[in-house]
Write a protein that holds these residues in place. Structure first.
Motif, PDB file in Angstrom:
ATOM      1  N   SER A 132      -1.693  -1.307  -3.479  1.00 14.25           N
ATOM      2  CA  SER A 132      -0.309  -1.334  -3.960  1.00 14.25           C
ATOM      3  C   SER A 132      -0.296  -1.309  -5.481  1.00 14.25           C
ATOM      4  CB  SER A 132       0.384  -2.610  -3.452  1.00 14.25           C
ATOM      5  OG  SER A 132       1.665  -2.751  -4.054  1.00 14.25           O
ATOM      6  N   ARG A 133       0.647  -0.524  -6.031  1.00 13.16           N
ATOM      7  CA  ARG A 133       0.845  -0.530  -7.484  1.00 13.16           C
ATOM      8  C   ARG A 133       2.289  -0.171  -7.791  1.00 13.16           C
ATOM      9  NH1 ARG A 133      -2.606   3.818 -10.578  1.00 13.16           N
ATOM     10  NH2 ARG A 133      -0.953   5.364 -10.759  1.00 13.16           N
ATOM     11  N   THR A 134       2.699  -0.412  -9.007  1.00 12.28           N
ATOM     12  CA  THR A 134       4.108  -0.226  -9.365  1.00 12.28           C
ATOM     13  C   THR A 134       4.424   1.198  -9.762  1.00 12.28           C
ATOM     14  OG1 THR A 134       3.636  -0.901 -11.634  1.00 12.28           O
ATOM     15  CG2 THR A 134       4.345  -2.622 -10.082  1.00 12.28           C
ATOM     16  N   THR A 135       3.408   2.009 -10.047  1.00  9.17           N
ATOM     17  CA  THR A 135       3.618   3.411 -10.430  1.00  9.17           C
ATOM     18  C   THR A 135       3.099   4.315  -9.332  1.00  9.17           C
ATOM     19  OG1 THR A 135       1.497   3.451 -11.591  1.00  9.17           O
ATOM     20  CG2 THR A 135       3.449   2.895 -12.889  1.00  9.17           C
ATOM     21  N   PRO A 136       3.610   5.523  -9.227  1.00  8.21           N
ATOM     22  CA  PRO A 136       3.140   6.440  -8.189  1.00  8.21           C
ATOM     23  C   PRO A 136       1.644   6.746  -8.345  1.00  8.21           C
ATOM     24  CG  PRO A 136       5.194   7.215  -9.143  1.00  8.21           C
ATOM     25  CD  PRO A 136       4.734   6.086 -10.018  1.00  8.21           C
ATOM     26  N   PHE A 137       1.010   7.095  -7.227  1.00  8.53           N
ATOM     27  CA  PHE A 137      -0.402   7.441  -7.230  1.00  8.53           C
ATOM     28  C   PHE A 137      -0.572   8.888  -7.704  1.00  8.53           C
ATOM     29  CE2 PHE A 137      -0.407   3.779  -4.564  1.00  8.53           C
ATOM     30  CZ  PHE A 137      -1.673   3.214  -4.676  1.00  8.53           C
ATOM     31  N   ASP A 138      -1.317   9.054  -8.793  1.00 11.62           N
ATOM     32  CA  ASP A 138      -1.656  10.409  -9.201  1.00 11.62           C
ATOM     33  C   ASP A 138      -2.933  10.833  -8.484  1.00 11.62           C
ATOM     34  OD1 ASP A 138      -3.618   8.969 -10.423  1.00 11.62           O
ATOM     35  OD2 ASP A 138      -2.950   9.349 -12.466  1.00 11.62           O
ATOM     36  N   ARG A 139      -3.443  12.016  -8.798  1.00 10.81           N
ATOM     37  CA  ARG A 139      -4.624  12.535  -8.094  1.00 10.81           C
ATOM     38  C   ARG A 139      -5.835  11.648  -8.312  1.00 10.81           C
ATOM     39  NH1 ARG A 139      -7.172  18.675  -8.493  1.00 10.81           N
ATOM     40  NH2 ARG A 139      -8.974  18.247  -7.136  1.00 10.81           N
ATOM     41  N   ARG A 140      -6.007  11.173  -9.543  1.00 13.37           N
ATOM     42  CA  ARG A 140      -7.173  10.338  -9.849  1.00 13.37           C
ATOM     43  C   ARG A 140      -7.133   9.056  -9.020  1.00 13.37           C
ATOM     44  NH1 ARG A 140      -8.050   5.956 -13.023  1.00 13.37           N
ATOM     45  NH2 ARG A 140     -10.153   5.704 -13.906  1.00 13.37           N
ATOM     46  N   ALA A 141      -5.993   8.392  -9.030  1.00 14.32           N
ATOM     47  CA  ALA A 141      -5.878   7.146  -8.279  1.00 14.32           C
ATOM     48  C   ALA A 141      -6.060   7.388  -6.783  1.00 14.32           C
ATOM     49  CB  ALA A 141      -4.528   6.486  -8.559  1.00 14.32           C
ATOM     50  N   SER A 142      -5.513   8.489  -6.286  1.00 13.76           N
ATOM     51  CA  SER A 142      -5.667   8.795  -4.857  1.00 13.76           C
ATOM     52  C   SER A 142      -7.124   9.045  -4.503  1.00 13.76           C
ATOM     53  CB  SER A 142      -4.811  10.015  -4.494  1.00 13.76           C
ATOM     54  OG  SER A 142      -3.448   9.756  -4.716  1.00 13.76           O
ATOM     55  N   ASP A 143      -7.853   9.768  -5.369  1.00 13.58           N
ATOM     56  CA  ASP A 143      -9.285  10.021  -5.124  1.00 13.58           C
ATOM     57  C   ASP A 143     -10.074   8.712  -5.120  1.00 13.58           C
ATOM     58  OD1 ASP A 143      -8.851  12.712  -4.896  1.00 13.58           O
ATOM     59  OD2 ASP A 143      -9.525  13.207  -6.934  1.00 13.58           O
ATOM     60  N   ILE A 144      -9.733   7.830  -6.055  1.00  4.87           N
ATOM     61  CA  ILE A 144     -10.451   6.546  -6.112  1.00  4.87           C
ATOM     62  C   ILE A 144     -10.266   5.777  -4.811  1.00  4.87           C
ATOM     63  CG2 ILE A 144     -10.520   4.285  -7.243  1.00  4.87           C
ATOM     64  CD1 ILE A 144      -9.856   5.680  -9.876  1.00  4.87           C
ATOM     65  N   VAL A 145      -9.016   5.755  -4.299  1.00  7.19           N
ATOM     66  CA  VAL A 145      -8.755   5.033  -3.053  1.00  7.19           C
ATOM     67  C   VAL A 145      -9.524   5.660  -1.889  1.00  7.19           C
ATOM     68  CG1 VAL A 145      -6.976   4.424  -1.365  1.00  7.19           C
ATOM     69  CG2 VAL A 145      -6.491   4.241  -3.819  1.00  7.19           C
ATOM     70  N   THR A 146      -9.499   6.977  -1.781  1.00  6.61           N
ATOM     71  CA  THR A 146     -10.165   7.665  -0.668  1.00  6.61           C
ATOM     72  C   THR A 146     -11.674   7.417  -0.685  1.00  6.61           C
ATOM     73  OG1 THR A 146      -8.484   9.402  -0.680  1.00  6.61           O
ATOM     74  CG2 THR A 146     -10.580   9.897   0.404  1.00  6.61           C
ATOM     75  N   HIS A 147     -12.281   7.586  -1.860  1.00  7.53           N
ATOM     76  CA  HIS A 147     -13.732   7.407  -1.944  1.00  7.53           C
ATOM     77  C   HIS A 147     -14.129   5.937  -1.767  1.00  7.53           C
ATOM     78  CE1 HIS A 147     -13.524  11.477  -3.641  1.00  7.53           C
ATOM     79  NE2 HIS A 147     -14.809  11.574  -3.308  1.00  7.53           N
ATOM     80  N   THR A 148     -13.295   5.041  -2.281  1.00  4.11           N
ATOM     81  CA  THR A 148     -13.612   3.622  -2.111  1.00  4.11           C
ATOM     82  C   THR A 148     -13.562   3.233  -0.642  1.00  4.11           C
ATOM     83  OG1 THR A 148     -12.705   3.118  -4.300  1.00  4.11           O
ATOM     84  CG2 THR A 148     -12.984   1.278  -2.776  1.00  4.11           C
TER      85      THR A 148
END
Length: 511
Positions: free
Chosen positions: A113-129
């Motif tokens: 969860s975060r207060t700003t929308p997920f950009d591509r970098r953040a989405s990649d970090i979540v997927t790989h993690t």
């Protein structure tokens, strides 16, 4: 000066360099020195400037800080209908990714969860993690399964040893055959005890297994945290164990003489006795000395008949009960009740109860060292009687007397030579030792009789140990041999244990 919050702060520089940076950080979390899943989930929250939590299908947090959940999305992911989901409204954005939980066979959910929308970098970090978390969970499950297997194997080895200790060699062989075929296919074996740093015992045990190529029974002693017990049927295994002392600083090795598997308890006692000698050897190892033992100087036929007569009250018991009482008493007379209980895998109250039952059946008092020594002699002789075709008949048993056993010239000569060693000390160690034995090994009572301090009594007994080459203060076989020497010479009154003497209390023990 004020500025934007972390959540409102612009994302770090994008591009290959930034991608490589977070990927390297994620890989760092997988080092063996890392803290596992908890550490990775915490890193994820920091990397995306939000909150991260791994939870099971019921919403119970497994790692990270709790995150408000959307029940419908969680249900779809855990049911396998979707692999991941995203949800958001102004001020709160969620990413949910399914993660298999190997230990339960169900799916968990990694929620960020975060207060700003997920950009591509953040989405990649979540997927790989999420992928890394799944790998770590599988690795942890594998490690836990391996640990459970090692523990079960260790417990099985201990169970086999405990069966040998109570002379149940048939069951011991049957249990061992399933995992270690041929391990106990032997008539005789030696018992070795290794003593090292208790914190290194697991490594020492593993080295014993490697050195013997698992052709020996290796057990972490349940009574002594620093001890590893090895039952070695093969001489090659014994040689391998001896080589360990050269590689492990401070490692001690004590070994027994060869014995049948039914006498594993006797061999264990010998190994512990040899371990005490190993402390003073340059090579830190010793094998139980084949010195002259008093029972070898007694008339074999009389010894067998007397043993059968003394232990006859136990013959009325069921076979398994009799064997249980005999084995427990043999260990209980050799070691403390606490140590015997740990070796046998029962409570110390069980050991005491069994020994009290033997006391009652034999009409013996185990607080009397002479009674303990005499019963110990009979119990050790009884092991050989089990396989002896020349069992005494009733008439022989009725005629057998302790006095006759102790009256032989060879035994009396041995006893005289042994105790005469004490006469060179001006402190009259022989008198102190005799009084201490008569007092049941109680230094305070012996001191009252001798008119000296209790610590002086202990010092005298301790001084007699190197002279006699036997451990006295710790009890066991060494002490009982010295007690028999006193009985053979008439320096102590013997216990009233013979059937005839029980019927006629005034009859002398010594002829």
């Amino acid at each position: 000066m004020t500025g934007p919050t972390d959540d409102a702060r612009p994302e770090r520089t994008t591009g290959a360099a930034a991608d490589a940076s977070w990927a390297r950080e994620l890989l760092e979390q997988m080092r063996p020195t890392g803290r596992g899943v908890d550490r990775v989930v915490a890193w994820l929250a920091q990397a995306v400037r939000g909150t991260a939590c791994l939870h099971d299908a019921d919403g119970t947090p497994l790692a990270g800080a709790p995150v408000p959940l959307n029940a419908d999305l969680v249900a779809d992911i855990t049911a396998g209908r979707i692999a991941s989901a995203a949800w958001g409204d102004p001020g709160r954005h969620l990413r949910l990714v399914g993660v298999e939980l190997p230990h339960s066979g169900t799916a968990g959910v990694l929620t960020v969860s975060r207060t700003t929308p997920f950009d591509r970098r953040a989405s990649d970090i979540v997927t790989h993690t999420a992928q890394v978390v799944a790998l770590l969970l599988r690795a942890r499950e594998t490690n836990e399964a391996a640990h459970r297997l090692r523990r079960a194997t260790s417990d099985l080895r201990l169970a086999i040893l405990q069966l040998l200790m109570v002379e149940d060699t048939v069951s011991a062989r049957r249990v061992a055959a399933g995992l270690w075929p041929g391990l106990l296919d032997t008539d005789t074996a030696c018992v070795y005890v290794l003593e090292g740093d208790a914190r290194e015992r697991d490594r020492i045990a593993e080295e014993c297994l490697d050195a013997t190529r698992e052709r020996a029974l290796v057990v972490r002693c349940p009574a002594m945290d620093a001890h590893v017990i090895v039952v070695a049927p093969h001489e090659a295994a014994a040689d391998a164990l001896r080589s360990l002392t050269a590689r492990w600083p401070g490692l001690l090795l004590g070994g027994s003489a060869p014995h049948s598997l039914a006498r594993t308890a006797t061999a264990y006692g010998q190994a512990v006795s040899a371990l005490a000698v190993a402390r003073f050897r340059p090579d830190k190892q010793a094998v139980y000395a084949e010195r002259t033992h008093p029972e070898r100087l007694m008339d074999p036929a009389v010894l067998r008949a007397w043993t059968a007569s003394l232990l006859e009250p136990l013959d009325t018991l069921a076979h398994h009960t009799r064997a249980e009482l005999l084995a427990t008493s043999r260990l209980g007379l050799e070691f403390t009740a606490v140590s015997a209980a740990k070796v046998l895998g029962v409570s110390r109250n069980t050991v005491r109860a069994r020994m009290e039952r033997v006391e009652a059946l034999l009409d013996a008092d185990f607080s009397d060292l002479t009674a303990r020594a005499v019963v110990h002699l009979a119990l050790n002789t009884q092991v050989g009687l089990a396989d002896d075709d020349r069992r005494p008949d009733r008439a022989e048993a009725d005629r057998a007397r302790l006095a006759e056993l102790l009256a032989g010239p060879a035994l009396r000569t041995w006893a005289h030579d042994l105790l005469a060693r004490l006469e060179t000390d001006a402190r009259d160690l022989r008198r102190t030792l005799r009084t201490w034995i008569a007092a049941g090994g109680n230094a305070e009572r012996a001191a009252q009789s001798l008119g000296m301090h209790a610590q002086t009594v202990r010092d005298h007994v301790r001084s007699a140990e190197p002279v006699l080459e036997r451990q006295l203060l710790t009890g066991g076989s060494d002490l009982y041999e010295v007690v028999l020497a006193h009985l053979a010479l008439g320096d102590l009154d013997g216990p009233v244990l013979d059937r005839a003497n029980r019927d006629h209390p005034d009859s002398p023990v010594h002829g």
